[in-house]
Design an enzyme around this catalytic site. Structure first.
Site, PDB file in Angstrom:
ATOM      1  CE  LYS A 153      -3.538   2.156   2.909  1.00 25.89           C
ATOM      2  NZ  LYS A 153      -4.232   2.033   4.199  1.00 25.89           N
ATOM      3  CE  LYS A 184      -5.780   1.867  -0.394  1.00 23.83           C
ATOM      4  NZ  LYS A 184      -6.214   1.924   0.953  1.00 23.83           N
TER       5      LYS A 184
HETATM    6  C1  PBG Z   1      -7.093   3.192   5.896  1.00 23.80           C
HETATM    7  C2  PBG Z   1      -7.393   3.103   4.455  1.00 23.80           C
HETATM    8  C3  PBG Z   1      -7.213   4.085   3.475  1.00 23.80           C
HETATM    9  C4  PBG Z   1      -7.700   3.559   2.315  1.00 23.80           C
HETATM   10  C5  PBG Z   1      -8.123   2.254   2.588  1.00 23.80           C
HETATM   11  N1  PBG Z   1      -7.896   2.004   3.923  1.00 23.80           N
HETATM   12  C6  PBG Z   1      -6.753   5.478   3.576  1.00 23.80           C
HETATM   13  C7  PBG Z   1      -5.374   5.822   3.885  1.00 23.80           C
HETATM   14  O1  PBG Z   1      -4.505   4.976   4.025  1.00 23.80           O
HETATM   15  O2  PBG Z   1      -5.170   7.011   4.036  1.00 23.80           O
HETATM   16  C8  PBG Z   1      -7.751   4.261   0.996  1.00 23.80           C
HETATM   17  C9  PBG Z   1      -8.885   3.870   0.147  1.00 23.80           C
HETATM   18  C10 PBG Z   1      -9.233   4.810  -0.931  1.00 23.80           C
HETATM   19  O3  PBG Z   1      -8.583   5.836  -1.177  1.00 23.80           O
HETATM   20  O4  PBG Z   1     -10.230   4.507  -1.588  1.00 23.80           O
HETATM   21  N2  PBG Z   1      -5.807   2.891   6.253  1.00 23.80           N
HETATM   22 ZN    ZN Z   2      -5.291   3.634   8.298  1.00 26.70          ZN
END
Ligand code: PBG
Ligand code: ZN
Length: 359
Positions: free
Chosen positions: A228, A281
């Site tokens: 991520k 992601k």
């Molecule tokens: C929480 C989380 C996030 C997303 C999914 N889980 C946000 C982040 O890490 O700031 C992003 C999902 C999206 O942008 O659709 N950790």
């Molecule tokens: Zn988070």
């Protein structure tokens, strides 16, 4: 003219692109492999032939819908930066899920937005919390017809909006792990089929697998948010889920988007720690990583096409700058073509409609 047998003999048997090119460089062979003998447009001659030869097929079975459930509201609220996407109160979430199931979609991923936040994200493992309640009523109603995935993170639950606990101005990895574990267990107790740790803490998959197994939730799957990245494409989500960090950024835990080798190490560590499904992601900026993860593992690969990917398309289509139907069909199919088995997308409902209309 040389006959086919001679050509075949001179062509390397395990032919790859480079061998083909070498072969073509031999001028006497060109008649057989390039224009005018070879005409690729033959493959596109009619719609029937194009359909016959279509290589990548997106299916409703591939799609996962992200859903926001919020405590303390009494009707759904549209998210400003994501037109067409709503936060739901617990009272109307079932109606929304019913539509999703009717479309033939097999999975949702749930995000809770609680009223109470504190420095430690303690409301994240409240058995009566908003997401726990939502999981329970959805599973009680739809049973095994629908797979419920729950996002396991602290950023919606901490007053500072970070995904972990802060100690001396830093995110404390190991203290965060025990809260993530409690949170995942509370989701499993409510009936979640799949828990998805998204905090990007080291060891988060392992600690979840351990606590689930110790409590007889051996059958609960783990979907690792394996690679991520700290991405500008998450910003509409932070508006949606009220999870904007109040200071700093997420760069000490989320991956730099420049690093493919490091991303592979994240993926390998989730595999080793016991993740059942590996996620990458955001999706569209990472087609290369999706591809190589698919080539280098036997795990199912999920791709999360995030909020910013949705909002870009939505904004352009609301302005009539692009056609929404063809744009999302193309982008989601490309994510599948790169190797994703599962695609999480805010366009999932729309895509499912398109797919069932084109049957
Ligand atoms: C929480 C989380 C996030 C997303 C999914 N889980 C946000 C982040 O890490 O700031 C992003 C999902 C999206 O942008 O659709 N950790
Ligand atoms: Zn988070």
């Amino acid at each position: 003219m040389k006959d086919y047998k001679t050509i075949k003999k001179n062509t390397p048997s395990n032919s790859n692109y480079r061998d083909e090119f070498k072969f073509l460089l031999n001028k006497s062979n060109t008649n057989y492999n390039i224009f005018p003998k070879m005409r690729l447009r033959r493959l596109r001659k009619s719609e029937a032939i194009r359909d016959l030869l279509q290589e990548t097929h997106l299916s409703i079975n591939d799609l996962v819908v992200p859903l926001f459930v919020q405590e303390g509201i009494d009707k759904e609220v549209e998210i400003e930066s994501m037109p067409g996407i709503f936060r739901f109160p617990i009272d109307s979430i079932l109606q929304e899920v019913k539509e999703i199931v009717t479309l033939g979609i097999k999975a949702i991923i749930l995000f809770g937005i609680p009223l109470k936040k504190d420095n430690f994200g303690n409301s994240s493992f409240d058995q009566k919390g908003i997401v726990q309640q939502a999981i329970k009523i959805i599973k009680d109603t739809f049973g095994d017809k629908l797979a419920v995935i729950s996002d396991v993170c602290l950023c919606q639950y901490t007053s500072h909006g970070h995904c972990g606990i802060i100690k001396d101005n830093r995110i404390d990895n190991d203290r965060t792990l025990s809260i993530l574990a409690k949170t995942a267990l509370s989701h499993a107790k409510s009936g979640a089929d799949i828990v998805a740790p998204s905090a990007m803490m080291d060891g988060q998959v392992k600690i979840l697998r351990d606590i689930l197994d110790e409590n007889n939730y051996q059958d609960t799957l783990i979907l690792g948010y394996s690679a991520k990245q700290a991405s500008s494409f998450f910003s509409p989500f932070r508006d949606a889920a009220h999870s904007l960090p109040s200071f700093g950024n997420r760069h000490s835990y989320q991956m730099p988007f420049t690093n493919l080798r490091e991303a592979h190490r994240e993926i390998i560590s989730d595999m080793e720690e016991g993740a059942d499904i590996l996620m990458i992601k955001p999706a569209i900026p990472n087609l290369d990583l999706i591809y190589s993860a698919k080539q280098n593992s036997f795990h199912p690969i999920a791709a999360y096409s995030v909020s910013g990917e949705y909002s870009m398309i939505k904004a352009a289509s609301l302005n009539n700058w692009i056609d929404e139907v063809s744009a999302i069909t193309e982008l989601l199919t490309s994510i599948k073509r790169a190797g994703a088995d599962i695609i999480i997308s805010y366009h999932a409902k729309k895509m499912a409609e398109i797919l069932s209309n084109s049957k």
